[in-house]
Design a protein around this motif. Sequence first.
Motif, short mmCIF file in Angstrom:
data_model
loop_
_atom_site.label_atom_id
_atom_site.label_comp_id
_atom_site.label_asym_id
_atom_site.label_seq_id
_atom_site.Cartn_x
_atom_site.Cartn_y
_atom_site.Cartn_z
N UNK A 5 -23.89 92.68 56.00
CA UNK A 5 -24.77 93.26 55.02
C UNK A 5 -25.10 94.68 55.39
N UNK A 6 -25.60 95.40 54.45
CA UNK A 6 -26.04 96.76 54.73
C UNK A 6 -27.45 96.75 55.28
N UNK A 7 -27.73 95.96 56.23
CA UNK A 7 -28.94 95.80 57.03
C UNK A 7 -29.17 97.14 57.67
N UNK A 8 -28.98 98.20 57.06
CA UNK A 8 -28.56 99.50 57.61
C UNK A 8 -28.05 99.33 59.03
N UNK A 13 -42.65 94.64 62.79
CA UNK A 13 -42.02 93.47 63.39
C UNK A 13 -42.75 93.10 64.68
N UNK A 19 -27.29 89.06 64.10
CA UNK A 19 -28.21 88.29 63.27
C UNK A 19 -27.49 87.07 62.71
N UNK A 20 -28.13 85.92 62.84
CA UNK A 20 -27.62 84.70 62.23
C UNK A 20 -28.59 84.35 61.12
N UNK A 21 -28.16 84.37 59.90
CA UNK A 21 -29.13 84.23 58.81
C UNK A 21 -29.44 82.78 58.48
N UNK A 27 -30.34 99.92 62.22
CA UNK A 27 -31.37 98.92 62.50
C UNK A 27 -30.73 97.64 63.03
N UNK A 72 -38.21 102.61 63.13
CA UNK A 72 -37.58 102.20 61.87
C UNK A 72 -38.43 101.15 61.15
N UNK A 73 -39.11 100.30 61.92
CA UNK A 73 -39.87 99.21 61.32
C UNK A 73 -41.01 98.80 62.26
N UNK A 108 -32.28 91.47 70.74
CA UNK A 108 -32.11 90.02 70.92
C UNK A 108 -31.44 89.73 72.26
N UNK A 117 -24.58 87.90 58.69
CA UNK A 117 -25.01 88.84 57.68
C UNK A 117 -24.11 90.07 57.66
#
Lengths: 325, 329
Positions: free
Chosen positions: A28-31, A68, A18-20, A34, A64-65, A42, A26
């Motif tokens: 991050x805890x984007x879990x 989207x 991911x490119x934020x 996921x 999970x989601x 991608x 990121x």
Amino acid sequence: MGKYEGDPVWDDVVPIPQDDGEGALAAIAYTDEYAEAMGYLRAVMAAKEYSPRVLDLTEHIISMNAAHYTVWLYRASTLLALNSSIPVELEWVNNVALDNQKNYQIWHHRQILIDHLYDSMSSDPAALKSLAESEVAFMTEMFNEDSKNYHVWSYRQWVVRKLDLFDKGEIECIETLLRQDVRNNSAWSHRFFVVFSNPKYCTPGSKATEYDPKIPGEILDREIEFAKAATFEAPQNQSPWNYLRGVLKKGGRKLSSLECFAGEFVKIPEVGEEDIKSSHALDFLADVWAQKGENEKADKALTLLGDKYDRIRKNYWDWRRTSLK
Amino acid sequence: MALVSGPGRAGALPDELQLAVEAHVKYIQSLDTRRDELEYWLTEHLRLNGLYWGVTALHLLNRPDALPRTETIDFVLSCQAENGGFGAAPGHDAHLLSTVSGIQILAMVDGYEELEKRGKVVAFEGKEYKGKEVVGRYLSGLQNKETGTFAGDEWGEEDTRFLYAGLNGLNLLGLLDLVNVDLAVDYIVSCANFDGGYGVSPGAESHSGQIFTCLAALSIAKRIDTVDKDKLGQWLSERQVEQGGLNGRPEKLEDVCYSWWVASSMTMIGRLHWIDGKKLTEFILRCQDPVGGGFADRPGDMVDVFHTCFGVAGLSLLEFEGLEEVDAV
Ligand SMILES: [Zn+2]
């Protein structure tokens, strides 16, 4: 190690992180789970890969989601590219829909599937009939969870048109739902659609808001009796009152043809306290009386509505009073 | 902008109902710092829409500078896809709704010039375009030339929400003449229902959100004359419940976002005075978290940026003191 990173099936794919947008990756805890799966998605999308493992991957991400939309779109293209079994997919989609009541991407996905299936069986009436039955059965299951789910109802209209379900069976389904909850406005609205768009007797392209001379009288009578019965069950329920007005308009009949009936809910004596069982009946009568030129009675009804029975909309009722000639 | 909900809950106001402007500004500013929460990422497909809601709320609160302009523009431009439309986040496929959010944000922060300078150059039918023209052509390509509706993406999912979004985006770009507006108007007219409302497609149940999109599209097309204003106005006014808030359909719960859609719809047909504005104002104010900032759908629920935007917009429509005037469309 992630689920995909250690899986030989995915060995040849380098996930795209991911490119934020602000440069920083990121971290991050984007879990982790996921994030990893999206990275692989991608990558396969960039490579335009349509393969069975893409189906597994998108299924995992959707679990999970489900919201989207890109994931759904890519799954649909993969299914079609692979010529996968649509019934198998439908069964899976059923479960996802039941778990994600508010999701609408699923219903668009379902339309793509049914469109495809329809083309393959359009000359086989038995197959079409069983498709219609299974669609209706599934929607019944959805309505057991939420009988006013807007996505399901819009989908249902699409199915009715697609599979030509303007028949008795559809009306019976609606009646079952209305027996469970006579205030279900979605069911009332669907009934209007089914009854007044039926290609067997309606003028093609006739709008919901206009008179259609082709509607048979017995259909109009049937609908009026049905709505009347519902108002006796719950006089303050606005749905059947709106429905009645809609039916009269479609049939080119006068509001005053139901004056006696509406009068059952409204007693305004010369002296003493009035007895109003339904503000909608009072509103209906105000219109009847205004049309007949009985302005004094109409004014009294509108005043009662604004001052006593529906005070929150006082300004509206006052406006109606001023428009009495 | 993240769509994570909370942390605050709405409710518990002092006797005098006040708008907690500072708390709301801080709440919106804090949203993009919540990247350690799963929900931030699960709502990634709405990131650009979320930014639009946040920016709108700040503008209405008279605090347009509370989010840095340059970074906002940078983020929007980084969402532009190769085909000229905008995705919800960098690297996402373009979608009609996120494209319109992008345009709306750029319009609000005065960012068109940057779009002309730094936007993607894209060829349509063999000819290269840049800036606004690119985005406009992406949008016009989504119109169905037979029905007048717009598709949300290349897959053709169509509804009145998309139609409004398409016209709104093109109108903001000043490129409405790229599409067939009359055809779009015909489609909306065919969505009118027997009860006076409009649904998502012809025959679909009347729904406040869809009514808003239909009226807004008709306003842009300057064809509000096609509406039965009194009948629709009555249906809309019936959405007000005893608690003062408005619901989306009969027998549903009141909600801040529906309050906005109904109230702005009534404004567009000149019938807002038919409901009790004072009661509605009080309802919306009860939906805010006066300490942590943000609005929820109804008192007691978690706040989020979506309802924050529509809560503030609703108050602005009701001419609440100190707020920038909102455009109903
Ligand atoms: Zn809401």
